[in-house]
Design a protein around this motif. Structure first.
Motif, short mmCIF file in Angstrom:
data_model
loop_
_atom_site.label_atom_id
_atom_site.label_comp_id
_atom_site.label_asym_id
_atom_site.label_seq_id
_atom_site.Cartn_x
_atom_site.Cartn_y
_atom_site.Cartn_z
N PHE A 159 -7.74 7.44 30.69
CA PHE A 159 -8.91 8.17 31.18
C PHE A 159 -9.60 8.97 30.07
N SER A 160 -10.91 8.80 30.00
CA SER A 160 -11.78 9.69 29.24
C SER A 160 -13.20 9.31 29.58
N ALA A 161 -14.00 10.31 29.94
CA ALA A 161 -15.42 10.03 30.23
C ALA A 161 -16.21 9.98 28.93
N GLY A 162 -15.59 10.38 27.83
CA GLY A 162 -16.28 10.37 26.53
C GLY A 162 -17.12 11.61 26.30
N THR A 163 -17.03 12.57 27.23
CA THR A 163 -17.89 13.76 27.12
C THR A 163 -17.47 14.66 25.94
N ARG A 164 -16.17 14.87 25.81
CA ARG A 164 -15.70 15.77 24.75
C ARG A 164 -16.22 15.31 23.37
N LYS B 90 3.13 5.60 16.64
CA LYS B 90 2.43 6.90 16.54
C LYS B 90 1.60 6.93 15.26
N PHE B 91 0.34 6.64 15.40
CA PHE B 91 -0.51 6.49 14.22
C PHE B 91 -0.95 7.81 13.61
N LEU B 92 -0.80 8.87 14.39
CA LEU B 92 -1.20 10.16 13.85
C LEU B 92 -0.37 10.48 12.60
N LEU C 38 -10.06 14.04 16.73
CA LEU C 38 -9.56 12.90 17.50
C LEU C 38 -9.59 13.19 19.01
N ALA C 39 -10.75 13.02 19.58
CA ALA C 39 -10.93 13.34 21.01
C ALA C 39 -10.75 12.13 21.92
N ALA C 40 -10.64 10.95 21.33
CA ALA C 40 -10.48 9.75 22.17
C ALA C 40 -9.12 9.79 22.88
N ALA C 41 -9.05 9.15 24.03
CA ALA C 41 -7.79 9.07 24.76
C ALA C 41 -7.09 7.78 24.32
O1 PMT Z 1 -13.75 12.41 27.38
P1 PMT Z 1 -13.56 13.56 28.37
O2 PMT Z 1 -13.59 13.11 29.79
O3 PMT Z 1 -14.49 14.71 28.07
O4 PMT Z 1 -12.08 14.09 28.17
C1 PMT Z 1 -11.69 14.57 26.91
C2 PMT Z 1 -10.18 14.31 26.68
C3 PMT Z 1 -9.38 15.00 27.76
C4 PMT Z 1 -9.91 12.79 26.69
C5 PMT Z 1 -9.88 14.89 25.24
O5 PMT Z 1 -10.17 16.26 25.22
C6 PMT Z 1 -8.42 14.67 24.86
O6 PMT Z 1 -7.53 15.41 25.24
N1 PMT Z 1 -8.17 13.61 24.06
C7 PMT Z 1 -6.83 13.20 23.62
C8 PMT Z 1 -6.19 12.39 24.69
C9 PMT Z 1 -4.85 11.82 24.23
O7 PMT Z 1 -4.77 10.71 23.78
O8 PMT Z 1 -3.86 12.65 24.36
P2 PMT Z 1 -2.32 12.26 24.15
O9 PMT Z 1 -1.60 13.48 24.56
O10 PMT Z 1 -2.02 10.97 24.85
O11 PMT Z 1 -2.21 11.98 22.58
C10 PMT Z 1 -2.18 13.05 21.70
C11 PMT Z 1 -2.57 12.60 20.31
O12 PMT Z 1 -1.67 11.61 19.81
C12 PMT Z 1 -3.97 12.03 20.24
O13 PMT Z 1 -4.69 12.77 19.28
C13 PMT Z 1 -3.80 10.63 19.76
O14 PMT Z 1 -4.78 10.34 18.76
C14 PMT Z 1 -2.40 10.60 19.17
N2 PMT Z 1 -1.71 9.33 19.42
C15 PMT Z 1 -1.60 8.86 20.68
C16 PMT Z 1 -0.95 7.67 20.90
C17 PMT Z 1 -0.42 6.98 19.79
N3 PMT Z 1 0.21 5.84 19.93
N4 PMT Z 1 -0.55 7.46 18.55
C18 PMT Z 1 -1.17 8.63 18.36
O15 PMT Z 1 -1.26 9.06 17.22
#
Ligand code: PMT
Length: 342
Positions: free
Chosen positions: A74-79, A222-224, A166-169
């Motif tokens: 889920f993400s509307a892309g707003t952030r 985990k690409f971060l 990194l605001a993408a979900a």
């Molecule tokens: O778009 P909106 O509707 O406005 O909503 C915004 C939001 C809620 C999507 C945004 O603010 C947000 O929280 N984005 C991060 C969502 C996310 O992927 O969270 P996570 O807890 O699953 O991951 C945390 C971090 O780990 C992320 O920065 C991601 O880049 C990183 N990650 C995740 C999976 C993976 N395999 N490797 C990673 O490095």
């Protein structure tokens, strides 16, 4: 003075990269978009400007190669979109707020908002003209990862002047190419076939058993970690952490920061993400940003005939990104000032 810059050709690989990127296909548009990005980055590097990579929106996980079904995050892309606007200093409300239907049923700009809309249009046109904005679309988690790696490498010469927001979900699970079926998975039993699955003969990740669709996903690496350690070691890196349970948000944010050693995790909850976020920084600091409530708006039910119009809801008085982005800009100024490597 024009700074001499060198952007590496292609991407340097290492073992962890190789495993994922060798077995999952490169997006068809990657090279073309990489060329656009290279030109964009070089242009701004020559002007000694900062460049922010803002990721935005969900990432899908296709279940079939010829994709009919997919899983979405889920993400509307707003952030991401709103933050990008503030990075471009073009603060604005939602475009839809400015529009209305006229008597002929055509969408027009509400005269009340002509001025604001003109302002937004002017800022957008300026950003495009000054080449300050480059939009690169992605849909699947595979595309996201390929783009992230490519752009990180291209941005390396910018050093601390590059920012990752990194605001993408990002999906935590995916179907690896070698276990992806080619055709649409058939739900009716008479058409069940065990489809050939790639070249390795591994069992497909999604298939029917009786009336049930069984899906067996692999974890996305985990690409971060790779971004922080290898792809963008000098960049400022801000990640978002999305949770639904308030009692674990701050702890999960702290844990991510400890694991990846980047600059800042911005934690948010699904239901309150437009109202409040928590900044968790490397020094252990925890700071909440909470925006006040703004004008009252009628809920959808109140707009329908024969339903009570008493239900009202509040919207945030300001877009929370208009508070987040200046904080990030300040942090990056300090980071550039230190000129350090992590
Ligand atoms: O778009 P909106 O509707 O406005 O909503 C915004 C939001 C809620 C999507 C945004 O603010 C947000 O929280 N984005 C991060 C969502 C996310 O992927 O969270 P996570 O807890 O699953 O991951 C945390 C971090 O780990 C992320 O920065 C991601 O880049 C990183 N990650 C995740 C999976 C993976 N395999 N490797 C990673 O490095």
């Amino acid at each position: 003075m024009v700074k001499e810059i060198h952007i590496p050709n292609g991407v340097r690989a290492n073992n962890v990269d190789m495993e994922y990127f060798e077995s999952n296909p490169k997006p068809a548009n990657l090279d073309a978009h990489s060329t656009l990005a290279r030109t964009f980055i070089e242009h701004h590097a020559e002007q000694n400007r900062r460049v922010a990579l803002v990721t935005s929106g969900g990432t899908t996980v296709p279940l079939e190669n010829q994709t009919v079904r997919f899983i979405d995050n889920f993400s509307a892309g707003t952030r991401g979109a709103t933050s990008a606007e503030y990075f471009l200093e073009s603060g604005t409300n939602c475009f839809l707020d400015y529009m209305m239907f006229n008597d002929a049923g055509t969408v027009v700009i509400n005269t009340k908002y002509q001025h604001q809309m003109g302002d937004v249009l002017a800022k957008y046109t300026k950003a495009r003209k000054e080449n300050a904005l480059l939009l690169l679309p992605f849909t699947t988690v595979n595309e996201y990862l390929w783009y992230l790696r490519e752009l990180a490498m291209l941005m390396q010469p910018l050093g601390p002047k590059s920012l990752f927001y990194l605001a993408a979900a990002v999906s935590d699970f995916f179907v690896p190419a070698e276990r992806m079926v080619e055709h649409k998975i058939q739900s009716s039993e008479e058409f069940h076939v065990r489809q050939p699955n790639g070249t390795t003969g591994q069992p497909p990740a999604a298939h029917m058993e009786g009336k049930q669709l069984l899906i067996d996903l692999d974890p996305v690496p985990k690409f971060l970690k790779l971004l922080v350690d290898r792809w963008a070691p000098q960049s400022m890196i801000i990640s978002f952490k999305l949770e639904t349970d308030p009692s674990i948000l701050a702890e999960k944010a702290r844990s991510a920061l400890k694991k990846y050693s980047h600059h800042l995790v911005i934690g948010n909850l699904l239901n309150t993400r437009k109202w409040e976020v928590v900044f968790v920084s490397a020094d252990g600091g925890e700071k909440w940003l909470r925006v006040p409530a703004g004008r009252r708006t009628k809920s959808v039910s109140g707009l329908l005939p024969d339903t009570p119009s008493t239900e009202e809801s509040r919207e945030p008085a300001v877009e929370i990104e208009s508070w987040i982005v200046p904080e990030i800009e300040k942090l990056q100024t300090e980071w550039i000032g230190h000129g350090e490597q992590r």
